[in-house]
Design a protein around this motif. Structure first.
Motif, PDB file in Angstrom:
ATOM      1  N   PHE A 117       0.804  -1.222   0.000  1.00 49.46           N
ATOM      2  CA  PHE A 117       0.000   0.000   0.000  1.00 49.46           C
ATOM      3  C   PHE A 117       0.836   1.271   0.000  1.00 49.46           C
ATOM      4  O   PHE A 117       0.309   2.353   0.083  1.00 49.46           O
ATOM      5  CB  PHE A 117      -1.009  -0.031   1.156  1.00 49.46           C
TER       6      PHE A 117
ATOM      7  N   ASP B 143       2.046   2.066  -2.484  1.00 53.89           N
ATOM      8  CA  ASP B 143       1.442   2.551  -3.723  1.00 53.89           C
ATOM      9  C   ASP B 143      -0.018   2.138  -3.707  1.00 53.89           C
ATOM     10  O   ASP B 143      -0.333   0.938  -3.737  1.00 53.89           O
ATOM     11  CB  ASP B 143       2.155   1.931  -4.929  1.00 53.89           C
ATOM     12  N   TYR B 144      -0.864   3.105  -3.642  1.00 53.60           N
ATOM     13  CA  TYR B 144      -2.303   2.853  -3.475  1.00 53.60           C
ATOM     14  C   TYR B 144      -2.847   1.929  -4.556  1.00 53.60           C
ATOM     15  O   TYR B 144      -3.525   0.947  -4.275  1.00 53.60           O
ATOM     16  CB  TYR B 144      -3.055   4.187  -3.456  1.00 53.60           C
ATOM     17  N   GLY B 145      -2.525   2.256  -5.810  1.00 51.63           N
ATOM     18  CA  GLY B 145      -3.045   1.472  -6.939  1.00 51.63           C
ATOM     19  C   GLY B 145      -2.587   0.046  -6.873  1.00 51.63           C
ATOM     20  O   GLY B 145      -3.381  -0.899  -7.004  1.00 51.63           O
TER      21      GLY B 145
ATOM     22  N   GLY C 256      -1.414  -1.584  -4.252  1.00 49.07           N
ATOM     23  CA  GLY C 256      -1.971  -2.223  -3.058  1.00 49.07           C
ATOM     24  C   GLY C 256      -3.380  -2.684  -3.297  1.00 49.07           C
ATOM     25  O   GLY C 256      -3.720  -3.847  -3.038  1.00 49.07           O
ATOM     26  N   MET C 257      -4.212  -1.768  -3.835  1.00 51.92           N
ATOM     27  CA  MET C 257      -5.618  -2.136  -4.115  1.00 51.92           C
ATOM     28  C   MET C 257      -5.680  -3.249  -5.132  1.00 51.92           C
ATOM     29  O   MET C 257      -6.418  -4.229  -4.982  1.00 51.92           O
ATOM     30  CB  MET C 257      -6.389  -0.906  -4.628  1.00 51.92           C
TER      31      MET C 257
ATOM     32  N   PRO D  52      -4.442   4.578 -10.942  1.00 53.42           N
ATOM     33  CA  PRO D  52      -5.627   3.966 -10.328  1.00 53.42           C
ATOM     34  C   PRO D  52      -6.917   4.543 -10.923  1.00 53.42           C
ATOM     35  O   PRO D  52      -7.040   5.752 -11.071  1.00 53.42           O
ATOM     36  CB  PRO D  52      -5.505   4.355  -8.856  1.00 53.42           C
TER      37      PRO D  52
ATOM     38  N   ARG E 268       4.086   6.894 -11.738  1.00 51.35           N
ATOM     39  CA  ARG E 268       4.673   6.755 -10.420  1.00 51.35           C
ATOM     40  C   ARG E 268       6.079   6.195 -10.530  1.00 51.35           C
ATOM     41  O   ARG E 268       6.468   5.577 -11.503  1.00 51.35           O
ATOM     42  CB  ARG E 268       3.815   5.856  -9.538  1.00 51.35           C
TER      43      ARG E 268
ATOM     44  N   GLU F 170       4.958  11.178  -3.904  1.00 48.28           N
ATOM     45  CA  GLU F 170       4.182  10.030  -3.427  1.00 48.28           C
ATOM     46  C   GLU F 170       4.372   9.807  -1.937  1.00 48.28           C
ATOM     47  O   GLU F 170       3.432   9.531  -1.209  1.00 48.28           O
ATOM     48  CB  GLU F 170       4.600   8.763  -4.174  1.00 48.28           C
TER      49      GLU F 170
ATOM     50  N   LEU G 174       1.759   9.996   1.201  1.00 48.28           N
ATOM     51  CA  LEU G 174       1.576   8.811   2.040  1.00 48.28           C
ATOM     52  C   LEU G 174       1.745   9.102   3.531  1.00 48.28           C
ATOM     53  O   LEU G 174       0.933   8.716   4.353  1.00 48.28           O
ATOM     54  CB  LEU G 174       2.606   7.746   1.636  1.00 48.28           C
TER      55      LEU G 174
END
Lengths: 446, 740
Positions: free
Chosen positions: B39, B41-43, B45-46, B91, B151, B158, B162
Motif C-alpha cells: 500500500f 502505492d495505493y493502486g 496495493g488495491m 488507479p 509513479r 508520493e 503517504l
C-alpha cells in the motif's frame, strides 16, 4: 625320581576279536583337572566324594542350544527344568542366561519364586497340583499346564473362588512313533481327548488358553520324533484358530533330548549316537515352519530341555577304598560314592576315569559303591587300569538328576562345588552332618 | 453445501498467506509487513488485494482444495499480477476491472500449472503470474482508457502523500545514509518483488524476512551477493534501475533452492553459489529477447532454474544423501531443517521400504560395506553374514565340511515383501576352500520390493531355493537355505540391495529398516542404519501388547488425567481431566489432538516403530510431554535395550539461543536435544505383564548438558499409559486411558 607304581601281575585270557597291536590302542582317558583346577586340589579342599559343577560348561551348552534353535526359528524360549537340578546356584545360572523356570510341584514352584523368577515366567507342569499350589500359581500368573480333567475342574473352581484369571495350556500326549508312548500324562491327541479339553477350556470363563505342551518321553534318540510331535501340535494350534479365532502364544515341546551319556545295553557310546541340539532344532523348526501356520503368527517355541543342558557340567570326585578279587577272579573295586548319590548309574554306563597318569594296561572290572547293600554297583563291567587305595577318580556327566534324586542313605550327602567363570570355587550345597539331619527329627519322651 | 463453508479464520489466513507465500512463507507477521509495503502505492496495493480476493473467491466457489486455498497457494500469483498491473496504470475503475480480469486469467493458469507441474511433483512457482503479466503488458498499448502510471518518477510526491513531511525526512535519511551500492541494490531488488522501487520497501521486507526466518534472510543475502559478485567478475554493466526489476530472481532462487524446496544445509548453500551464475546468464539472455517485445522477463529466470533443478533432482536413481527434498513442508526452512536433522532416518518417505535381516537369530557380519575381500567398486554396498559361537568361531570340529559351519543350511528369509524376479537353484555347493568363479553368485534369489529397490541373497545351498520367479512373497518368508555355492570358499550368506533386477547388478547404498545390535550382551535397536563388519545383529521380535497400545486408530478417544506437583502456575494449569482425539489429515498423517488446548502431535507407525514426528502447540501442554516421552518407541520385545534419537531442537529451545542458532543452522547445530529410551521390562516373550520404560531427555549446548528431563513410562495390558515426568521440583503425572 618317583618310585614306580607297583602293579600286581595278572593273567588274562586273550579273546578273539579284540584289536591286536596294529589296531587302536585303548588309551585310557584321564580327567586330571576341571576347568583348569587339579582334581587333587579340589578333593583336598572339599573332601571325597564331592560333586563339582562347571559354570562354563553350563553356559557354553546353553549358548549352543540357544544358537541351534534361534538361528532356525524366530521366537524361542528355554525353561529350566527344575527337577533336573534345582540347586539354587545352578538355577540362577540358567535364569541369568534367560531361561524361564519349569516346575512340577508346589515345592518347585516356591523354589523358583524364591530364586527371583517372575511368576509369569514359570511353567507349572506335572500331574499333582493341589488347590493350594494352583492358588499360588494363579496369584503369580504362572502358565499352568493342565494334565487331566480333574485338574481342569479344580482349576476352574479355584479361579472362581479367587475371582481371577488363570493362564493355561494343556499337556498333550501323542504317538510320535517312538516306544513307549507316554500316555500317562496329559490328554491324548489321537483319540480326541485333547481337542475335547481345549473346547472346554476355551469356553471356561476364567481360563486364558495360551499354549500347547507335550513331552514325548525321555532320552529320545531320534530327532524325527519331535518333528511328528511338533506337526501334531501345530495342527491343534491351527484348529484352535479356525474354531475360536484365537492365536495361542506358544507351543512347548518339553524336554527329553538325550545327553551324551551311554545307556546301559547300548552298543555305541552316547556321544556318537545321540542327536545334537542342531539335529533336534532342525527337525522341530522345520516341522512348525512348514506347517499350515502363517509365518507372521508363528507361536513362541518353548523347550524344557534339562538333561542335555546340564549333564555334561557335573562331575563326581571319588576315591578308591579297596581293591578285591571276586571268587570268579574278576577284579572289583570299592569307591566312596554309591548309587545313593548316583541315581543315573541305574540307567547309564557312567564314565569313570582316573585323575592321574596310569599304566596302559586295563582289565575288566566291577566298581562298587560304599553302601552296605548288594545293589550298590556303579559299573558292573568297565575296562579299568589298575588303581591303588586312595587313588582319586572322576565320574563325568552326572549334572542331571543326581543332585535331585540322590538319597540320604547310610552316609551323608557330600559338598557340591561350583567352579565359576573366573575359576573360583564355591560350595553351593554343604556336606550334611548329624545336626542337619537330626534337626527334623523329634523323639517322643517316654 | 454445509461442508463448503469457510470460517472467518480460513478467509483471513487465505488472504494473508497469499502475501507471505511470495516468500514461500505462511507467516502472518510477514504478511502484515508485505501488505503494508504494497500500500505504499495505493493502486498497486488495491490491485493486489482485489486480485487476491478474486482468485481466492474463485477457488472457494468452484470448490478447490480448501487447505491449499487457506495456505495462499491459489492467491499469490494473482497477487503478483494485481500488484504488477496496478503499478502499470493510474488507479481508476478501469484499472481495477483490468486487475479483476487478469486475476481470473491468472487463477485458471494457476490451476492448469498446478495440474501439469504437479504430475511431476513440481511446484508451479510464479509461472501463472508470468504469463498473465505478459498478456496484460502486451495488450497495454491498446488499452487507451488506462493511463500509463507515472509513479516511481516523483518519489517524493508520493511519499509526502503517504506519510507527510516526517516520512519524507525519514526516507531522505535512509537515502543519504545507505550509500553502499551493494546494499541499495539489495533493498531495491527486494522491494521490486512487490513492485516497489524504493529503499524503504526493501528494508521493510528484509526486516520481515529476518523476523520470519533467519535462514531465508541469510539466503536472500547470499543469493544477491553471489550474483553481484558474478556481475562484477564477468563485467556485466548494470545500472541499478534496469537491474532491480530482475535482481529479485537471484534472491528468490537462493531461497527456493537453498532452504525451501530442499532441506537447508551446507550442500544446498553450495548449490546456490553454483546455480546463481546460471540464473544471471539466463537473465541477461532472456532480457535481450524480451526487449524485442518491450517486455521484462520478470521472474522467468528464477522459474526456469528452480524447476529445472528440482526436476533433475527427482530423477536421481540413488537414494539422495544430500539435496534432500523437504519431506514434510512445514513452511519455514528452520523447522524443516530441525525436523530433518533430528534424524533423517525418521522419515519413511526417504526409505520406501523397511527391510529386516534375512535370517533367524544372531548372525555376525564378516564382510560389510567396502569390504576387504569382494565388496568393492560397484558391488561395495553388500554384507556377508555368518553365524559364530561365543568364541567367534564359525564352525565346529575341523571346519572341513559344510555341516561343520553353523550357518550352513539355515533358513534365508525375504527381507521385505515383494515379487521374486530371479531364482537360481542348481549350482552345486563348493567343497570348503574352493570357489566357483564361473557362476560367481551361486544360487541366488532377487526380490523386487519397490521401483529401483531390489534385494538379492546369494551363495544359497544347492537345491534349497523354495521360491520361483513371479512368486509374491511376504516379509520373513523362507526363500532358501544358506549354502556355499558360487564364489564362496566357506558357507556364508551374501545380501545386497540393488536398483536393477539382475543377478550381477551393482549395489545401492540402502540400510536395513530395523535391527538389534548386540554389544556385550546388551542390545540396542538401530533404525535405517548400515550394520558394520564384526557386528552381531538380529531381528527384533514384536511385542503384541506394545503393538496394540501404540496403534492409534483414527476416531479413538483417549481420556487423560493429569496431576501436577509444582510451584509454577504454568504447570499447575495443566492438571485436570480431558480428552485427546486421534485424527488423520488430508495427507494421511495421523495425529493426536488435545481437545483442551488444541495441540497436535503428529505420529507415524511403520509396524516396527512408533515415532512422533512433529508437535504443534503450547510447550506446557500435557500432549507435549506425551510427544517427548514417546518420541520413538520400538514395538519389539527386548528387556534391557535402548534406543536413541534426537528431538528437533526447536521443540525444546527458544528465545535468543534459538534465534542465533537459526542463522548458522545449515552449517552447524550447537543446540541439541538427546532422546534416550531405556526399556526396562518388556513384558516377556509372551507379551504379558506391564511394560516399563524410561525416557531421558537431555538438552545440550555445544555438547554440554544443560538440563535433563526424566520421564517414566508404564503401559499395561489395557493399553493405558502411565507417565511420570520429573524436573526442577516439578512432578507431572499423566494417565492416559482408552475412552470407550
Amino acid at each position: 625320581m618317583e618310585k614306580l607304581k607297583y602293579e600286581k601281575p595278572v593273567i588274562s585270557k586273550i579273546t578273539a576279536g579284540v584289536p591286536n597291536k596294529f589296531g587302536l590302542s585303548a588309551k585310557q582317558k584321564i580327567i586330571s583337572e576341571i576347568d583348569g583346577i587339579p582334581v587333587s586340589k579340589l578333593m583336598d579342599e572339599y573332601g571325597s566324594p564331592a560333586f563339582i559343577i562347571s559354570e562354563k560348561t553350563i553356559r557354553d551348552t546353553y549358548a549352543e542350544a540357544k544358537r541351534a534353535f534361534e538361528t532356525r526359528y524366530p521366537k524361542v524360549q528355554f525353561a529350566w527344568s527344575y527337577k533336573t537340578n534345582y540347586l539354587d546356584a545352578v538355577c540362577s545360572i540358567f535364569h541369568d542366561e534367560g531361561s524361564w523356570a519349569e516346575v512340577v510341584s508346589g515345592f518347585e514352584l516356591e523354589k523358583a519364586l524364591s530364586n527371583g523368577v517372575n511368576g509369569s515366567n514359570i511353567i507349572f507342569n506335572g500331574p499333582e497340583k493341589s488347590e493350594e499350589d494352583l492358588t499360588l500359581a494363579i496369584n503369580h500368573n504362572a502358565c499352568i499346564h493342565i494334565d487331566h480333567f480333574d485338574e481342569l475342574y479344580l482349576l476352574i473352581e479355584t479361579t472362581r473362588k479367587l475371582n481371577k484369571k488363570a493362564r493355561v495350556a494343556i499337556r498333550v500326549n501323542l504317538d510320535a512313533g517312538i516306544y513307549p508312548i507316554w500316555d500317562r500324562f496329559g490328554f491324548n491327541y489321537e483319540n480326541g481327548e485333547a481337542w475335547n479339553a481345549i473346547n472346554r477350556i476355551m469356553l471356561a470363563e476364567n481360563l486364558e488358553m495360551i499354549g500347547l505342551h507335550t513331552h514325548i518321553g525321555t532320552y529320545i534318540m531320534v530327532a524325527s520324533a519331535y518333528a511328528i510331535a511338533a506337526t501334531k501340535l501345530s495342527n491343534l494350534y491351527m484348529a484352535i484358530h479356525r474354531k475360536f479365532d484365537h492365536w495361542l502364544k506358544y507351543i512347548d515341546l518339553g524336554g527329553g533330548f538325550a545327553s551324551k551319556n551311554t545307556l546301559k545295553g547300548a552298543y555305541m557310546p552316547g556321544s556318537e549316537t545321540c542327536p545334537t541340539f542342531d539335529e533336534y532344532a532342525e527337525a522341530i523348526s522345520n516341522a512348525i515352519i512348514s506347517s499350515e501356520i502363517p509365518h507372521e503368527n508363528l507361536p513362541v517355541l518353548f523347550l524344557e530341555t534339562g538333561r542335555a543342558m546340564v549333564d555334561d557340567s557335573g562331575y563326581l570326585l571319588t576315591t578308591v577304598i579297596a581293591n578285591k578279587r571276586s571268587t570268579l577272579g574278576r577284579r572289583t573295586m570299592v569307591i566312596d560314592a554309591g548309587v545313593n548319590l548316583l541315581f543315573t548309574s541305574f540307567w547309564y554306563n557312567l564314565g569313570v576315569y582316573p585323575s592321574k597318569e596310569v599304566s596302559s594296561h586295563v582289565e575288566e572290572s566291577t566298581i562298587y559303591g560304599p553302601l552296605c547293600m548288594n545293589i550298590d554297583v556303579i559299573r558292573d563291567a568297565i575296562n579299568f587300569p589298575s588303581s591303588k587305595v586312595g587313588d582319586q577318580l572322576v565320574i563325568e556327566r552326572v549334572g542331571a538328576y543326581n543332585m535331585t534324586q540322590w538319597m540320604q542313605f547310610i552316609t551323608f550327602r557330600p559338598n557340591v562345588v561350583l567352579i565359576d567363570l573366573e575359576g573360583k570355587t564355591h560350595i553351593i550345597r554343604k556336606k550334611e552332618n548329624l545336626d542337619s539331619l537330626q534337626s527334623f527329627e523329634m523323639n517322643p519322651k517316654r | 453445501m454445509k461442508n463448503n463453508t469457510l470460517s472467518y479464520k480460513q478467509i483471513l489466513s487465505s488472504i494473508l498467506n497469499s502475501y507471505s507465500q511470495v516468500f514461500f512463507s505462511s507467516s502472518k507477521l510477514l504478511a502484515a509487513f508485505l501488505i503494508l509495503i504494497s500500500f505504499f502505492d495505493y493502486g498497486a496495493g488495491m490491485g493486489g488485494l482485489i486480485a487476491v480476493l478474486i482468485a481466492n473467491s474463485l477457488a472457494w466457489v468452484l470448490g478447490y482444495n480448501k487447505y491449499l486455498l487457506s495456505s495462499g497457494l491459489y492467491g499469490f500469483n494473482a497477487l503478483l499480477v494485481g500488484l504488477g498491473v496496478g503499478i502499470l496504470f493510474e488507479p481508476s475503475m478501469q484499472l481495477f476491472l483490468l486487475v479483476a480480469i487478469s486475476a481470473i486469467i491468472c487463477f485458471f493458469l494457476t490451476i492448469v500449472f498446478q495440474g501439469v507441474l504437479g504430475k511431476y511433483g513440481l511446484p508451479f512457482l510464479s509461472v501463472p503470474f508470468l504469463i498473465t503479466i505478459w498478456i496484460v503488458e502486451l495488450s497495454g498499448v491498446n488499452l487507451t482508457a488506462l493511463n500509463i502510471s507515472e509513479r516511481g518518477i516523483f518519489v517524493y510526491n508520493e511519499l509526502y502523500a503517504l506519510g507527510g513531511q516526517h516520512f519524507v525526512d525519514f526516507y531522505d535519511f535512509l537515502e543519504n545514509n545507505i550509500t553502499s551500492s551493494f546494499l541499495r541494490i539489495y533493498f531495491h531488488s527486494l522491494g521490486a518483488i512487490f513492485f516497489q522501487a524504493h529503499l524503504l520497501a526493501g528494508i521493510v521486507i528484509s526486516l520481515g524476512l529476518l523476523i520470519y526466518s533467519r535462514i531465508t534472510f541469510v539466503l536472500s543475502f547470499l543469493g544477491f551477493s553471489v550474483a553481484y559478485l558474478f556481475y562484477n567478475i564477468v563485467g556485466i554493466e548494470f545500472d541499478s534501475l534496469g537491474y532491480t526489476f530482475i535482481g529479485f530472481n537471484y534472491i528468490l532462487t537462493a531461497i527456493a533452492i537453498g532452504g525451501y524446496f530442499l532441506v537447508p544445509g551446507r550442500v544446498t548453500f553450495g548449490w546456490v553459489i553454483v546455480l546463481l551464475p546460471t540464473v544471471v546468464l539466463i537473465t541477461i539472455s532472456t532480457q535481450q529477447i524480451f526487449l524485442m517485445f518491450k517486455l521484462s522477463p520478470y521472474s522467468l529466470p528464477f522459474n526456469m532454474v528452480v524447476l529445472m533443478f528440482l526436476y533433475a533432482l527427482k530423477l536421481r536413481e540413488q537414494r539422495p544423501k544430500h539435496l534432500v527434498e523437504t519431506p514434510v513442508q512445514l513452511g519455514k526452512p528452520e523447522k524443516n531443517l530441525y525436523l530433518h536433522s533430528g534424524n533423517t532416518k525418521r522419515f519413511p518417505s526417504a526409505y520406501p521400504i523397511s527391510a529386516s535381516l534375512p535370517f533367524y537369530g544372531e548372525w555376525t557380519i564378516n564382510q560389510g560395506h567396502n569390504g576387504e575381500h569382494t565388496h568393492k567398486g560397484a558391488w561395495r554396498h553388500a554384507w556377508d553374514f555368518v553365524i559364530t559361537d561365543r568364541n567367534g568361531k564359525q564352525f565346529k570340529g575341523s571346519g572341513d565340511f559344510h555341516e561343520d559351519y553353523f550357518c550352513f543350511g539355515k533358513a534365508v528369509l525375504a527381507s521385505f515383501e515383494g515379487t521374486v524376479v530371479e531364482a537360481i537353484n542348481d549350482i552345486p555347493d563348493n567343497i570348503i576352500g574352493d570357489i566357483n568363479t564361473k557362476n560367481n553368485w551361486g544360487n541366488s534369489v532377487v526380490i523386487k520390493h519397490a521401483e529401483y529397490i531390489y534385494s538379492k541373497v546369494s551363495h544359497l545351498k544347492y537345491h534349497s531355493v523354495e521360491v520361483k520367479v513371479g512368486d509374491i512373497i511376504k516379509q520373513g518368508q523362507i526363500v532358501g537355505r544358506c549354502g556355499n555355492s558360487g564364489r564362496s570358499p566357506y558357507p556364508h550368506l551374501h545380501f545386497q540391495f540393488q536398483a536393477t533386477p539382475y543377478i550381477g547388478s551393482t549395489t545401492i547404498d540402502y540400510p536395513f529398516g530395523h535391527f538389534l545390535l548386540k554389544e556385550e550382551n546388551k542390545y540396542s535397536l538401530k533404525t535405517f542404519e548400515i550394520p558394520q563388519k564384526d557386528q552381531i545383529v538380529a531381528n527384533p521380535s514384536k511385542n503384541e501388547m506394545l503393538k496394540n497400545a501404540l496403534h492409534f486408530i483414527p476416531g479413538q478417544r483417549l481420556k487423560v488425567t493429569v496431576e501436577v506437583e509444582s510451584d509454577k502456575d504454568k504447570w499447575q494449569k495443566q492438571a485436570g481431566t480431558f480428552t485427546w482425539l486421534v485424527e488423520t489429515d488430508v495427507f494421511n498423517t495421523t495425529y493426536i489432538r488435545c481437545e483442551k488446548d488444541g495441540a497436535l502431535a503428529y505420529l507415524h507407525n511403520n509396524g516396527d516403530l512408533h515415532y512422533f514426528t512433529n508437535f504443534i502447540g503450547a510447550k506446557n501442554s500435557a500432549l507435549y510431554w506425551f510427544f517427548i516421552t514417546l518420541f520413538k518407541v520400538p514395538i519389539g520385545f527386548l528387556p534391557n535395550s535402548k534406543i536413541s534419537d534426537s528431538i528437533q531442537l526447536n521443540m525444546m529451545f527458544g528465545g535468543v539461543l534459538k534465534f542465533l542458532q537459526d542463522f548458522i543452522s545449515p552449517i552447524y547445530l550447537f543446540l541439541k536435544v538427546d532422546y534416550n529410551l531405556n526399556i526396562k521390562d518388556a513384558g516377556g516373550i509372551l507379551s504379558s505383564g506391564d511394560i516399563e520404560m524410561s525416557a531421558l531427555i537431555t538438552k545440550k549446548i555445544i555438547g554440554r548438558k544443560v538440563k535433563e528431563f526424566n520421564c517414566e513410562l508404564k503401559i499395561n495390558q489395557q493399553a493405558e499409559f502411565d507417565i511420570t515426568i520429573n524436573f526442577d521440583q516439578t512432578n507431572i503425572k499423566i494417565l492416559c486411558q482408552n475412552e470407550l
